[in-house]
Design a protein around this motif. Structure first.
Motif: not given
Ligand code: FAD
Length: 407
Positions: A53-55, A125-127, A309-311
Motif C-alpha cells: 500500500i503506497e500513500r 536516480a532514486r526514481a 528501511g528508513d522506518a
Molecule cells: C520522494 C522521496 C524523495 C527522496 N529524496 C531523497 C533525497 O533527495 N536525498 C536523500 O538522501 N534521500 C531521499 N529520500 C530518502 C531515501 O530515498 C531513503 O532514505 C532510502 O532510500 C530508504 O528507502 P526506504 O524504502 O526505507 O524509504 P523511502 O524511499 O522513503 O520510501 C518510503 C515509501 O513509503 C511511502 N509512504 C510514506 N508514508 C506512507 C504511508 N502513510 N502509507 C503508505 N506509504 C507511505 C513513501 O511515499 C515512499 O514511497 C527520498 C525519499 C522519498 C520518498
C-alpha cells in the motif's frame, strides 16, 4: 502496477490459524519505496501473497541520485535487475568545488576514485531505482496506490488493518517500509519523538530545467555550515541544499510553502548560481525537503508487525539509505523463509544480521556530515584541500597495488 484499486476482503476476521513451515503468508507492506518494492519481490519469490500500500498516487519521482553498493549490488544481481540498473547508471566523472564567484577551488576525480575503491557500486536516480525494483514484482504483488493504513490491531495470529480508503482486511504480517515518517511505526511502536532524532542538518533537492551544464560533473559550493551543489543526473540536473540548523520546532515535512521560505531565508546572498537555484525552488510544485535524522528503534519487530528501511533505522542522506533498504529487505525475507510460522524469531534474526550494518553507518553519520558540510572556513579548507587529496592518494595506492598483484 494496478493503479488505485480497492483491497479485496480476505475472509472473516479472527479466522486465521498458525502457519506451518513453508506455508504461504499473507503480508501487507506499507510503502512502495526502495525497501518495500525489494521486499515485495523476495516475498513473492518465496511464494507468499503480498499487498503493497503506497500513500502517493504513483511511484514517487522526486529525490536525488542514490548509490547501490556492496550487499545491495548482490541482492539486485539475484533479482536480475543489475543490467537495467547499469543502463540507467549516472556516470559522474568529477566533483568540482567552487567559490562564491564560481571560481574553481579544487576538483576530485570521482571516476577514478570509484573504479579503484568501489568498482561495483552503481549510482542511479532514486526514481529509476524505485521504478526498476517495482517492475520486478509488479506482476506478482498487489500494489495499491493512493491509500494509507489508518489503524492496526494485532493478536497472536494476525493483524487487523483499516485503511483510509480501502475496506478493512486481516493479514498474517504487516511490514512498515514507509520511510522516515512511518505510519506503521507511529501506530504500532509509538510517537516519532520516541525514535527520531534530528542530526543537526536539513537537506533539500529541487530539479532544474535541463540546461547547458556539463552532464558528468558535479559542482559544490561550501560556505560555513552550508553546502549547495549542482548534480547533473542523467537528464534533469538537481540542485542540493544542505545546512546545519537546530531543530525547527514547527517544521512540517509536508509543507511546501514552509520549505520554500526556509530555503530562501538560509540561502539568499550566497553567490555562484544559488539565485538561479532559489528561483527553481520558488517555482517548484514538488521539493524533497526533510530533516537529516537518525531513527533508532530498539526492537524492529513487535508481534506480527516489523519495520524495514528508513522506518526502522534511518541514517538519512549520507548513510547509504538505499543500500541498507535493499540489503535489509533481503535479510528480512530470508529470515521469514527460515521460520514463516515464527515471525518473532524471524524478526530477531533479521535485526541481529542487518543491525550490524546499520550501526556502522549510523556511527559514521556525524563524520560524513562534518566532511561534506564543514561548519567553519578552516573545516572547508581542510575538506577541499586535504581530505579529498588524501582520499585520492589512497585510491592511487589501491590502483598501484592491484597492478602489482596482477603482474
Ligand atoms: C520522494 C522521496 C524523495 C527522496 N529524496 C531523497 C533525497 O533527495 N536525498 C536523500 O538522501 N534521500 C531521499 N529520500 C530518502 C531515501 O530515498 C531513503 O532514505 C532510502 O532510500 C530508504 O528507502 P526506504 O524504502 O526505507 O524509504 P523511502 O524511499 O522513503 O520510501 C518510503 C515509501 O513509503 C511511502 N509512504 C510514506 N508514508 C506512507 C504511508 N502513510 N502509507 C503508505 N506509504 C507511505 C513513501 O511515499 C515512499 O514511497 C527520498 C525519499 C522519498 C520518498
Amino acid at each position: 502496477m494496478r493503479g488505485v484499486v480497492s483491497l479485496k476482503e480476505d475472509g472473516p476476521a479472527g479466522s486465521v490459524r498458525q502457519k506451518t513451515p513453508g506455508e504461504r503468508l499473507n503480508v501487507l507492506i506499507s510503502g512502495a519505496g526502495i525497501a518495500g518494492c525489494t521486499l515485495a519481490y523476495w516475498l513473492c519469490h518465496s511464494g507468499h501473497s503480498v499487498t503493497v500500500i503506497e500513500r502517493s498516487r504513483g511511484l514517487r519521482s522526486s529525490g536525488s541520485p542514490v548509490d547501490v553498493r556492496g550487499p545491495a549490488v548482490d541482492v539486485t544481481g539475484r533479482m536480475n535487475v543489475l543490467a537495467e540498473l547499469q543502463d540507467v547508471r549516472i556516470r559522474l566523472r568529477g566533483m568540482t568545488f567552487v567559490d562564491a564567484a564560481g571560481g574553481k577551488v579544487a576538483r576530485v576525480d570521482i571516476e577514478s576514485l570509484r573504479s579503484s575503491m568501489v568498482p561495483k557500486d552503481i549510482e542511479v536516480a532514486r526514481a529509476d531505482l524505485v521504478r526498476i525494483l517495482h517492475a520486478a514484482s509488479a506482476n506478482d504483488a498487489d500494489y495499491v496506490f493512493g491509500d494509507s493504513i489508518r489503524t492496526l490491531s494485532q493478536d497472536d495470529v494476525g493483524v487487523d488493518v483499516t485503511f483510509e480508503k480501502s475496506p478493512p482486511r486481516r493479514f498474517d504480517l504487516v511490514v512498515g517500509a514507509d520511510g522516515l515518517h512511518s505510519i506503521v511505526r507511529r501506530l504500532a511502536f509509538g510517537p516519532d519523538s520516541a525514535f527520531l532524532a534530528h542530526a543537526g542538518l536539513y537537506a533539500a533537492t529541487v530539479p532544474l530545467v535541463p540546461s547547458a551544464v556539463s552532464d558528468d560533473e558535479m559542482f559544490l559550493l561550501n560556505v560555513p555550515g552550508k553546502m549547495v551543489a549542482l548534480h547533473p543526473r542523467a537528464s534533469t540536473p538537481l540542485a542540493y541544499f544542505v545546512f546545519w540548523h537546530p531543530e525547527i520546532p514547527e517544521f512540517d515535512y509536508t509543507n511546501l510553502d514552509q520549505h520554500k521560505l526556509i530555503l530562501e531565508k538560509n540561502f539568499t546572498g550566497l553567490g555562484w548560481r544559488v539565485p538561479e537555484f532559489l528561483a527553481a525552488v520558488r517555482a517548484a510544485c514538488d521539493l524533497y525537503f526533510d530533516s537529516v535524522a537518525r531513527v533508532r528503534v530498539p526492537d524492529w519487530g513487535r508481534g506480527r508487525i516489523v519495520l524495514l528501511g528508513d522506518a526502522a533505522s534511518c541514517v538519512s542522506l549520507f548513510g547509504d539509505g538505499s543500500t541498507l533498504a535493499i540489503a535489509g529487505a533481503y535479510e528480512l525475507s530470508k529470515a521469514l523463509e527460515e521460520s514463516p510460522s515464527d515471525p518473532g524469531a524471524a524478526f530477531t534474526r533479521y535485526q541481529a544480521a542487518h543491525g550490524k550494518r546499520v550501526a556502522a553507518k549510523q556511527k559514521a553519520l556525524g563524520l560524513m556530515a562534518a566532511r561534506l558540510v564543514p561548519k567553519t572556513s578552516t573545516g572547508i579548507w581542510l575538506s577541499t584541500r586535504i581530505f579529498w587529496k588524501a582520499v585520492a592518494g589512497v585510491a592511487a595506492g589501491v590502483r598501484l597495488g592491484r597492478k602489482l598483484r596482477a603482474k
